[in-house]
Design a protein around this motif. Structure first.
Motif: not given
Length: 296
Positions: A111-119, A163-167, A195-202
């Motif tokens: 998610a950190a490298y692909i899913l969240l940046p694309l979204a 954040a919803g996606m990560l949840g 870890a999931y909460a901290l990923t929101l910062l990047p």
């Protein structure tokens, strides 16, 4: 007739207290009832607070995001990732094998490298370049909201969507880990949640970069492509210049790894968070400057 008039005047003159009360009550009525026009003028002159404008913008933009089918379907597609890894993990002689305890972290790295940046690139392209291309960006600016508050609201809405996606990914990754054979006691639940909460910062920093790219672009398509290109450049710069990598935001996209070991790496965590906050402030300020001078 003249006699009656004289008696009435004499009665009023003989009761000065009632006369004064009537005058004072009349004055009090005039002073105690502020005119609606003056109150409205004072409210209009002051205007809504910046925090209220940003909060309202986030609410409106998030509703616009969820009103589109593709953004309602995207979490469903993301939910397939844990299912796919679960099936691959259960296949006999499968090429892909994952430790059940590490499955939530494996999905988080994806998610950190692909899913969240694309979204982030998709959403920023729609909310900035896409709305300007369709002429829809003028509509919210007719309301009592500043350009800065509107831009921050759009970025905030994208981060909330992420954040919803990560949840969703968190819940399904835990379920997949349990179904793969991991016990609840074997999972590092505090570390996984942190870890999931901290990923929101990047993710927020990537969103600011995608918003800047979309603001510079002329269309939604070019905004998406420019956002992806800038993210790739940011990641590639760290690989090409290892000495400068610790100062680049791309080096901390998996900042969560500092808290999942046997001991928390507080120095690296603080350094990474500070660098990400700095990059986020720089990119957001640049985006606001470009957005403020852009014709809509």
């Amino acid at each position: 007739m003249s006699t009656r008039i004289k008696e009435a005047e004499a009665g009023r003159a003989g009761n000065p207290i009632s006369n004064r009360e009537g005058i004072l009550s009349g004055k009090a009525g005039l002073t105690d009832r502020p005119s609606a026009g003056s109150a409205a003028a004072r409210t209009g002159a002051k205007g809504p607070a910046p925090s209220a404008m940003i909060g309202r913008s986030i609410e409106v933009e998030l509703r616009k995001i969820l009103a589109q089918f593709k953004y309602r379907a995207l979490p469903v597609l993301i939910a397939l990732a844990p299912l796919a890894l679960l099936l691959l993990n259960r296949m006999e002689g499968g090429i892909v094998r994952f430790s059940a305890e590490n499955l939530p972290f494996t999905l988080l790295s994806l998610a950190a490298y692909i899913l969240l940046p694309l979204a982030a690139c998709m959403l920023a392209a729609d909310l900035f370049a896409g709305e300007r291309e369709r002429g829809e960006l003028k509509i919210p600016l007719t309301r009592p909201v500043s350009r800065a508050a509107l831009a921050v609201g759009k970025i905030g809405a994208i981060v909330l969507y992420q954040a919803g996606m990560l949840g969703i990914l968190l819940v399904l990754s835990l379920a997949a880990a349990v179904l793969s054979g991991a016990g609840i006691g074997e999972l590092n639940l505090p570390g996984i949640l942190g870890a999931y909460a901290l990923t929101l910062l990047p993710a927020a920093v990537i969103t600011a970069l995608a918003a800047l790219a979309s603001t510079l672009a002329r269309s939604a398509t070019s905004g998406f492509m420019l956002g992806v290109a800038l993210i790739a450049v940011m990641i590639g710069a760290g690989l090409l210049f290892p000495a400068a990598a610790p100062l680049l935001a791309a080096d901390y996209m998996t900042l969560y790894k500092t808290i999942i070991g046997s001991q928390v790496a507080y120095v690296q965590l603080g350094l990474g968070a500070g660098i990400l906050l700095g990059w986020g402030a720089i990119l957001t300020a640049a985006q606001l400057l470009v957005f403020d001078g852009k014709e809509v």
